[in-house]
Motif scaffolding. Structure first.
Motif, PDB file in Angstrom:
ATOM      1  N   GLU A   1       6.570  -2.360   3.453  1.00  0.00           N
ATOM      2  CA  GLU A   1       6.997  -3.053   2.239  1.00  0.00           C
ATOM      3  C   GLU A   1       5.973  -2.778   1.143  1.00  0.00           C
ATOM      4  O   GLU A   1       4.783  -2.998   1.337  1.00  0.00           O
ATOM      5  N   THR A   2       6.447  -2.296  -0.005  1.00  0.00           N
ATOM      6  CA  THR A   2       5.545  -2.125  -1.138  1.00  0.00           C
ATOM      7  C   THR A   2       6.339  -2.069  -2.438  1.00  0.00           C
ATOM      8  O   THR A   2       7.557  -2.224  -2.450  1.00  0.00           O
ATOM      9  N   PHE A   3       5.651  -1.814  -3.512  1.00  0.00           N
ATOM     10  CA  PHE A   3       6.240  -1.865  -4.842  1.00  0.00           C
ATOM     11  C   PHE A   3       6.997  -0.585  -5.160  1.00  0.00           C
ATOM     12  O   PHE A   3       6.689   0.487  -4.643  1.00  0.00           O
ATOM     13  N   ALA A   4       7.978  -0.717  -6.060  1.00  0.00           N
ATOM     14  CA  ALA A   4       8.830   0.408  -6.423  1.00  0.00           C
ATOM     15  C   ALA A   4       8.916   0.552  -7.939  1.00  0.00           C
ATOM     16  O   ALA A   4       8.521  -0.348  -8.695  1.00  0.00           O
ATOM     17  N   VAL A   5       9.458   1.688  -8.353  1.00  0.00           N
ATOM     18  CA  VAL A   5       9.662   1.976  -9.770  1.00  0.00           C
ATOM     19  C   VAL A   5      10.432   0.821 -10.399  1.00  0.00           C
ATOM     20  O   VAL A   5      11.417   0.330  -9.832  1.00  0.00           O
ATOM     21  N   GLY A   6       9.981   0.399 -11.541  1.00  0.00           N
ATOM     22  CA  GLY A   6      10.536  -0.760 -12.226  1.00  0.00           C
ATOM     23  C   GLY A   6       9.539  -1.908 -12.229  1.00  0.00           C
ATOM     24  O   GLY A   6       9.611  -2.795 -13.074  1.00  0.00           O
TER      25      GLY A   6
ATOM     26  N   LEU B   1       7.126   3.361  -5.386  1.00  0.00           N
ATOM     27  CA  LEU B   1       8.113   4.159  -4.672  1.00  0.00           C
ATOM     28  C   LEU B   1       9.281   4.515  -5.578  1.00  0.00           C
ATOM     29  O   LEU B   1       9.696   3.719  -6.422  1.00  0.00           O
ATOM     30  N   HIS B   2       9.835   5.697  -5.357  1.00  0.00           N
ATOM     31  CA  HIS B   2      11.060   6.112  -6.034  1.00  0.00           C
ATOM     32  C   HIS B   2      12.249   5.533  -5.265  1.00  0.00           C
ATOM     33  O   HIS B   2      12.118   5.129  -4.110  1.00  0.00           O
ATOM     34  N   ARG B   3      13.402   5.520  -5.871  1.00  0.00           N
ATOM     35  CA  ARG B   3      14.605   4.987  -5.217  1.00  0.00           C
ATOM     36  C   ARG B   3      14.804   5.649  -3.856  1.00  0.00           C
ATOM     37  O   ARG B   3      14.729   6.867  -3.738  1.00  0.00           O
TER      38      ARG B   3
ATOM     39  N   GLU C   1      12.978   6.061  -1.434  1.00  0.00           N
ATOM     40  CA  GLU C   1      11.889   6.890  -0.918  1.00  0.00           C
ATOM     41  C   GLU C   1      11.505   6.519   0.509  1.00  0.00           C
ATOM     42  O   GLU C   1      11.219   7.398   1.326  1.00  0.00           O
ATOM     43  N   LEU C   2      11.484   5.246   0.839  1.00  0.00           N
ATOM     44  CA  LEU C   2      11.150   4.868   2.217  1.00  0.00           C
ATOM     45  C   LEU C   2      12.201   5.357   3.205  1.00  0.00           C
ATOM     46  O   LEU C   2      11.874   5.757   4.321  1.00  0.00           O
ATOM     47  N   LEU C   3      13.467   5.335   2.802  1.00  0.00           N
ATOM     48  CA  LEU C   3      14.527   5.860   3.681  1.00  0.00           C
ATOM     49  C   LEU C   3      14.282   7.326   3.994  1.00  0.00           C
ATOM     50  O   LEU C   3      14.379   7.772   5.141  1.00  0.00           O
ATOM     51  N   ILE C   4      13.969   8.083   2.968  1.00  0.00           N
ATOM     52  CA  ILE C   4      13.720   9.518   3.132  1.00  0.00           C
ATOM     53  C   ILE C   4      12.488   9.755   3.998  1.00  0.00           C
ATOM     54  O   ILE C   4      12.477  10.645   4.848  1.00  0.00           O
ATOM     55  N   ALA C   5      11.463   8.941   3.814  1.00  0.00           N
ATOM     56  CA  ALA C   5      10.200   9.130   4.533  1.00  0.00           C
ATOM     57  C   ALA C   5      10.337   8.915   6.036  1.00  0.00           C
ATOM     58  O   ALA C   5       9.625   9.546   6.814  1.00  0.00           O
ATOM     59  N   VAL C   6      11.221   8.031   6.466  1.00  0.00           N
ATOM     60  CA  VAL C   6      11.310   7.712   7.894  1.00  0.00           C
ATOM     61  C   VAL C   6      12.397   8.494   8.623  1.00  0.00           C
ATOM     62  O   VAL C   6      12.376   8.578   9.851  1.00  0.00           O
ATOM     63  N   ARG C   7      13.326   9.054   7.912  1.00  0.00           N
ATOM     64  CA  ARG C   7      14.427   9.789   8.534  1.00  0.00           C
ATOM     65  C   ARG C   7      14.075  11.249   8.684  1.00  0.00           C
ATOM     66  O   ARG C   7      13.375  11.795   7.851  1.00  0.00           O
ATOM     67  N   PRO C   8      14.550  11.930   9.704  1.00  0.00           N
ATOM     68  CA  PRO C   8      15.454  11.472  10.759  1.00  0.00           C
ATOM     69  C   PRO C   8      14.717  10.963  12.003  1.00  0.00           C
ATOM     70  O   PRO C   8      15.361  10.571  12.966  1.00  0.00           O
ATOM     71  N   GLU C   9      13.383  10.944  11.979  1.00  0.00           N
ATOM     72  CA  GLU C   9      12.627  10.577  13.182  1.00  0.00           C
ATOM     73  C   GLU C   9      12.865   9.140  13.636  1.00  0.00           C
ATOM     74  O   GLU C   9      12.873   8.857  14.830  1.00  0.00           O
ATOM     75  N   LEU C  10      13.028   8.239  12.679  1.00  0.00           N
ATOM     76  CA  LEU C  10      13.218   6.831  12.999  1.00  0.00           C
ATOM     77  C   LEU C  10      14.603   6.376  12.553  1.00  0.00           C
ATOM     78  O   LEU C  10      15.152   6.896  11.585  1.00  0.00           O
ATOM     79  N   GLN C  11      15.137   5.387  13.259  1.00  0.00           N
ATOM     80  CA  GLN C  11      16.435   4.822  12.906  1.00  0.00           C
ATOM     81  C   GLN C  11      16.207   3.587  12.047  1.00  0.00           C
ATOM     82  O   GLN C  11      15.511   2.651  12.461  1.00  0.00           O
ATOM     83  N   VAL C  12      16.799   3.569  10.869  1.00  0.00           N
ATOM     84  CA  VAL C  12      16.637   2.458   9.932  1.00  0.00           C
ATOM     85  C   VAL C  12      17.486   1.285  10.398  1.00  0.00           C
ATOM     86  O   VAL C  12      18.691   1.409  10.619  1.00  0.00           O
TER      87      VAL C  12
ATOM     88  N   TYR D   1       0.853  -1.184   0.000  1.00  0.00           N
ATOM     89  CA  TYR D   1       0.000   0.000   0.000  1.00  0.00           C
ATOM     90  C   TYR D   1       0.887   1.232   0.000  1.00  0.00           C
ATOM     91  O   TYR D   1       1.890   1.283   0.727  1.00  0.00           O
ATOM     92  N   LEU D   2       0.507   2.218  -0.811  1.00  0.00           N
ATOM     93  CA  LEU D   2       1.260   3.469  -0.876  1.00  0.00           C
ATOM     94  C   LEU D   2       0.306   4.632  -1.099  1.00  0.00           C
ATOM     95  O   LEU D   2      -0.392   4.678  -2.110  1.00  0.00           O
ATOM     96  N   HIS D   3       0.276   5.514  -0.122  1.00  0.00           N
ATOM     97  CA  HIS D   3      -0.405   6.808  -0.248  1.00  0.00           C
ATOM     98  C   HIS D   3       0.522   7.803   0.454  1.00  0.00           C
ATOM     99  O   HIS D   3       0.530   7.906   1.680  1.00  0.00           O
TER     100      HIS D   3
END
Length: 182
Positions: free
Chosen positions: A123-128, A142-144, A146-157, A101-103
């Protein structure tokens, strides 16, 4: 899958995502888990089997209606793309799970929903993925990184993948597991 799965002939029986199952032990024991866009509730059912209270959230909750008899299950019916405010504002969860799911407008609310010491498993689908079929609409890919950008800096990956896979079917997926400092 819960022990009574066979008693639900109308339920869609699917195994939990291997990514979610792999990182489920990171969710603090006994903490409430939010399953966003829960569909058949395969992840909520897995977490209930592990002893977690769960909140299931989807626009159509028919597939999880059998769970309503469980006092440790809260069912929230809401179209998350309607433009209405996040229905769980101010609440936090030991685990937040989002699969397939992606919104994008929900990213900030999802991150805010992770309690101190809690974990986001996404977990969801990405470009390609458009090469392999649906989803192929760029709005749902998702763009390359994108999930990393969405969670940082509030959460630690803690874990991240952006890859093409062949099993269970060819797809391009992105996955992240991120925690909020306790």
């Amino acid at each position: 899958m819960s022990a009574d799965a066979d008693a639900r002939p109308d339920a869609v029986q699917q195994e939990p995502s291997p990514w979610v199952a792999r990182f489920a032990p990171m969710v603090p024991e006994g903490g409430t888990v939010l399953d966003v866009a829960c569909g058949s509730g395969r992840h909520a059912r897995m977490f209930r089997d592990r002893g977690h209270p769960v909140v299931v959230l989807d626009r159509d909750v028919v597939q999880v209606s059998d769970m309503a008899v469980d006092p440790d299950v809260e069912i929230v019916a809401r179209d998350l793309e309607s433009g209405r405010p996040w229905p769980l504002e101010g609440r936090t969860f030991a685990g937040v799970v989002v699969v397939n799911y992606l919104h994008r407008p929900l990213f900030p609310a999802l991150v805010r929903s992770v309690a101190p010491g809690g974990v986001l498993i996404y977990e969801t689908f990405a470009v390609g993925n458009e090469r392999f079929g649906k989803p192929s609409n760029p709005d749902f890919l998702l763009h390359r990184k994108e999930l990393l950008i969405a969670v940082r800096p509030e959460l630690q990956v803690m874990a991240f993948e952006d890859l093409e896979e062949q099993v269970p079917r060819p797809a391009v997926r992105q996955r992240v597991v991120a925690v909020r400092a306790g």
